[in-house]
Write an enzyme that holds these catalytic residues in place. Structure first.
Site, PDB file in Angstrom:
ATOM      1  N   HIS A   1       0.814  -1.210   0.000  1.00 28.96           N
ATOM      2  CA  HIS A   1       0.000   0.000   0.000  1.00 28.96           C
ATOM      3  C   HIS A   1       0.846   1.259   0.000  1.00 28.96           C
ATOM      4  CE1 HIS A   1      -3.832  -1.763   0.048  1.00 28.96           C
ATOM      5  NE2 HIS A   1      -3.730  -2.334   1.237  1.00 28.96           N
TER       6      HIS A   1
ATOM      7  N   ARG B   1      -9.204 -11.116 -19.424  1.00 28.71           N
ATOM      8  CA  ARG B   1      -8.788 -12.414 -19.953  1.00 28.71           C
ATOM      9  C   ARG B   1      -9.191 -13.505 -18.982  1.00 28.71           C
ATOM     10  NH1 ARG B   1      -2.475 -13.366 -20.946  1.00 28.71           N
ATOM     11  NH2 ARG B   1      -2.389 -13.588 -18.692  1.00 28.71           N
TER      12      ARG B   1
ATOM     13  N   GLU C   1      -1.178 -15.850 -29.414  1.00 30.08           N
ATOM     14  CA  GLU C   1       0.152 -16.033 -28.809  1.00 30.08           C
ATOM     15  C   GLU C   1       0.755 -17.369 -29.219  1.00 30.08           C
ATOM     16  OE1 GLU C   1      -0.335 -15.663 -24.535  1.00 30.08           O
ATOM     17  OE2 GLU C   1      -2.307 -16.583 -24.603  1.00 30.08           O
TER      18      GLU C   1
ATOM     19  N   ASN D   1       4.616 -11.927 -25.660  1.00 24.55           N
ATOM     20  CA  ASN D   1       5.497 -12.576 -24.678  1.00 24.55           C
ATOM     21  C   ASN D   1       5.603 -14.061 -24.990  1.00 24.55           C
ATOM     22  OD1 ASN D   1       5.386 -10.080 -23.545  1.00 24.55           O
ATOM     23  ND2 ASN D   1       4.067 -10.652 -21.836  1.00 24.55           N
ATOM     24  N   ASP D   2       4.450 -14.668 -25.290  1.00 24.92           N
ATOM     25  CA  ASP D   2       4.459 -16.081 -25.649  1.00 24.92           C
ATOM     26  C   ASP D   2       4.725 -16.286 -27.137  1.00 24.92           C
ATOM     27  OD1 ASP D   2       4.115 -17.545 -23.249  1.00 24.92           O
ATOM     28  OD2 ASP D   2       2.048 -16.869 -23.136  1.00 24.92           O
TER      29      ASP D   2
ATOM     30  N   CYS E   1      -0.957  -7.018 -26.303  1.00 25.79           N
ATOM     31  CA  CYS E   1      -0.814  -6.829 -24.858  1.00 25.79           C
ATOM     32  C   CYS E   1       0.471  -7.448 -24.315  1.00 25.79           C
ATOM     33  CB  CYS E   1      -2.032  -7.372 -24.126  1.00 25.79           C
ATOM     34  SG  CYS E   1      -2.337  -9.108 -24.460  1.00 25.79           S
TER      35      CYS E   1
ATOM     36  N   ARG F   1      10.911 -18.245 -22.598  1.00 29.31           N
ATOM     37  CA  ARG F   1      11.009 -16.846 -22.140  1.00 29.31           C
ATOM     38  C   ARG F   1      11.611 -16.716 -20.750  1.00 29.31           C
ATOM     39  NH1 ARG F   1       4.475 -15.384 -21.561  1.00 29.31           N
ATOM     40  NH2 ARG F   1       4.860 -14.048 -19.796  1.00 29.31           N
TER      41      ARG F   1
HETATM   42  C1  PEP Z   1       0.406 -10.910 -22.543  1.00 28.40           C
HETATM   43  C2  PEP Z   1       0.773 -12.174 -22.600  1.00 28.40           C
HETATM   44  O1  PEP Z   1       0.387 -13.070 -21.668  1.00 28.40           O
HETATM   45  P1  PEP Z   1       1.268 -13.478 -20.373  1.00 28.40           P
HETATM   46  O2  PEP Z   1       2.450 -12.573 -20.335  1.00 28.40           O
HETATM   47  O3  PEP Z   1       0.352 -13.330 -19.223  1.00 28.40           O
HETATM   48  O4  PEP Z   1       1.616 -14.895 -20.728  1.00 28.40           O
HETATM   49  C3  PEP Z   1       1.652 -12.664 -23.665  1.00 28.40           C
HETATM   50  O5  PEP Z   1       1.911 -13.867 -23.755  1.00 28.40           O
HETATM   51  O6  PEP Z   1       2.123 -11.795 -24.424  1.00 28.40           O
HETATM   52 MG    MG Z   2       0.747 -15.357 -22.694  1.00 25.70          MG
END
Ligand code: PEP
Ligand code: MG
Length: 575
Positions: free
Chosen positions: A190, A333, A432, A455-456, A503, A466
């Site tokens: 906090h 999501r 992804e 990211n994936d 995202c 990753r």
């Molecule tokens: C936003 C994503 O999901 P996370 O990072 O939660 O796997 C992604 O894979 O880009």
């Molecule tokens: Mg992901």
């Protein structure tokens, strides 16, 4: 000799000033046997009442100065004081063990605190801080000790403390307290959240700052990097003063952009949204002028507890986010557990390749009770704002169809129960997995939108985990293979009149943004603090000009070539 300490960057900004050591170390509690347990219980009750009065005062003041959300922290403290599990246990201890109220309160609180601290989740661990805070307040009344919050400051200072409780933070005099550094805490404590909304630079979780810094010593607090310099040299001070001036100028420029739409120089609008993991992140999101929430990672609601969250608990969290975003789009999501994210109470078998295993939508379609509970909470929340539901880790059309069918079934059964849906909502997927990207034209017939999860997507495209340092060199966002997949998704969506967001972390990367803008990405979702710099960059670029570079970029053969090209172009934008 100057010394450098690193910690968690809790609140951005740079401040140079003198350290004020806040001695809020634990009160020394003695155990004493008492004869008159009735009198001891009354003493305990009186201290509780006084603590409640304090908290009511503080919450009123905080409500006026910082708003309802921060005041809620103290209302939560009041609830701790009213919790029969805590209060009755203390009372029983006084009566049964014939001990003084201080000792009973301290012991009982400690057992609650260690329970929370052992939980495998940062948020829950930080709730232990709330109990500690409340306990200290009650103990201070029992013992007649003043809480050591400096309310009478005369000079500007940087507070250094083991921990700053929310009430410590709320009582800091903002005219004089220019920054703070603590030994413990994380980004979601906090005090860190409050520092961000008060705009005070802060570094938390430094482990041993209170041991390293002496009262009155000069400090540089660099909240951007999570660095504190103790007793800096003249040269270091001069360098940071320069950075401070630049950052202040930068902030003034960014602040102008908070309420504005994100427009490219040639008048195209793109949406800059924020990624969140909890309703607690919304302060930052709003302060940074996000045009929506592009990803709410709901798995956070499932972690750090020993059973699944109920429909009601989830509904409240989703409703809060939708209401606070006040009609702006919010993409929520569904549960993306698995891979590196575990839920111990689901008791899933260990896998050889968890990132390629039983996770996310695969698990939800298999465990439909869990999935249906979440969908019902989302459907109930849908009437409270502009909700968009998104399924993670979709590999095949059948998966999307199945997930959508379950959603439709739940919607139908809620309608049969008399629930009226007043707001339409979109249903989309994360892209992804390369198979989904390749088949985007087929998906585009059935989904309302795509959000590219780079990211994936990057890890699956280059077959580079990753999480694995040793193959990090292969984790290449600008690799033409990744860029071609992204372009393919955007084109396929637009051909069917659907919108595309991103995202993954790449959406907030200042080198990737020109490429993505040129490709026609509609929505960029990123951490809140990246939004204003991204908005500024986009305002300086012409989307049509960037679009002309797309073919050239996609015909390059390596990441390095792409990166060099974009950086050269960016240098021209700066001039
Ligand atoms: C936003 C994503 O999901 P996370 O990072 O939660 O796997 C992604 O894979 O880009
Ligand atoms: Mg992901």
């Amino acid at each position: 000799m100057s010394r450098k300490i690193t910690g968690v960057k809790a609140s951005a900004g740079i401040v140079i000033g003198k350290a004020l050591l806040l001695d809020n170390s634990d009160l020394h509690i003695q155990s004493v046997l008492v004869e008159d347990t009735g009198a001891e219980t009354s003493r305990f009750r009186e201290a509780l009442e006084k603590a409640k009065e304090d908290l009511l005062d503080i919450s009123e003041r905080v409500e006026q100065e910082l708003g309802t959300e921060h005041a809620d922290i103290f209302r939560a403290h009041l609830m701790v004081l009213e919790d029969p599990e805590l209060v009755d246990t203390v009372q029983a201890k006084i009566e049964q063990e014939k001990v003084n109220a201080e000792h009973a309160m301290h012991e009982v609180a400690q057992s609650f605190i260690s329970l929370f601290e052992q939980m495998d989740n940062e948020y829950m661990r930080e709730r232990a801080a709330d109990i500690r805070d409340v306990t200290k307040r009650v103990l201070s009344h029992l013992m007649g000790v003043e809480l050591s919050v400096p309310s009478q400051l005369q000079d500007e200072v940087i507070i250094v403390a083991k921990d700053l409780t929310p009430s410590d933070t709320a009582q800091l005099d903002r005219r004089f307290v220019k920054g703070f550094v603590t030994d413990i805490g994380g980004r979601t404590s906090h005090s860190a959240i409050m520092a961000r909304s008060m705009g005070i630079p802060a570094v938390v979780g430094t482990r041993d700052m209170t041991r390293e810094a002496q009262a009155g010593v000069t400090l540089i607090v660099d909240g951007h990097e999570g660095i504190v310099i103790i007793d800096p040299s003249e040269k270091e001070i001069a360098a940071y003063q320069e950075q401070q001036i630049l950052y202040d100028k930068q902030k003034e420029e960014w602040a102008q952009l908070v309420g504005t739409k994100t427009m490219s120089r040639d008048g195209h609008h793109v949406e800059l949204a924020a990624n969140i993991g909890s309703p607690l992140d919304l302060d930052d999101v709003l302060a940074n002028g996000a045009e929506g929430v592009g990803l709410f990672r709901t798995e956070f609601l499932y972690m750090g507890r020993d059973e699944l969250p109920t429909e009601e608990e989830q509904f409240q969290a989703y409703k809060q986010v939708l209401e606070q975003m006040d009609g702006k789009p919010v993409v929520i999501r569904t549960l993306d557990i698995g891979g590196d994210k575990h839920l111990p109470y689901l008791d899933l078998p260990e896998e050889m390749n968890p990132f390629l295993g039983f996770r996310a939508i695969r698990l939800c379609l298999d465990n439909q009770d869990l999935f249906r509970t979440q969908l019902r909470a989302l459907l109930r929340a849908s009437v409270h704002g502009n909700l968009k539901i998104m399924f993670p880790m979709i590999a095949t059309l059948e998966e999307f169809r199945q997930a959508k069918a379950v959603l439709e079934e739940e919607k139908q059964s809620m309608q049969d129960e008399g629930f009226v849906f007043t707001q339409p909502f979109e249903v989309g997927i994360m892209v992804e997995i390369p198979a989904a990207a390749m088949m985007a034209d087929m998906f585009a017939n059935e989904v309302d939108f795509f959000s590219i999860g780079t990211n994936d997507l990057i890890q699956y495209t280059l077959a580079a985990d990753r999480m694995n340092e040793r193959v990090a060199y292969l984790y290449q966002p600008y690799h033409p293979a990744v860029l071609r997949l992204i372009r393919q998704v955007i084109e396929a969506a637009h051909a069917k009149g659907k919108w595309v967001g991103m995202c993954g972390e790449m959406a907030g990367d200042l080198v990737a943004i020109p490429i993505l803008l040129g490709m026609g990405l509609d929505e960029f979702s990123m951490s809140a603090s990246s939004i204003l710099p991204a908005r500024q960059l986009i305002s300086r670029m012409s989307r049509d000009e960037k679009a002309k570079d797309t073919e050239q970029i996609l015909s390059m053969s390596t990441s390095q070539q792409v990166e060099d090209f974009v950086k050269t172009q960016l240098a021209k934008t700066d001039n």
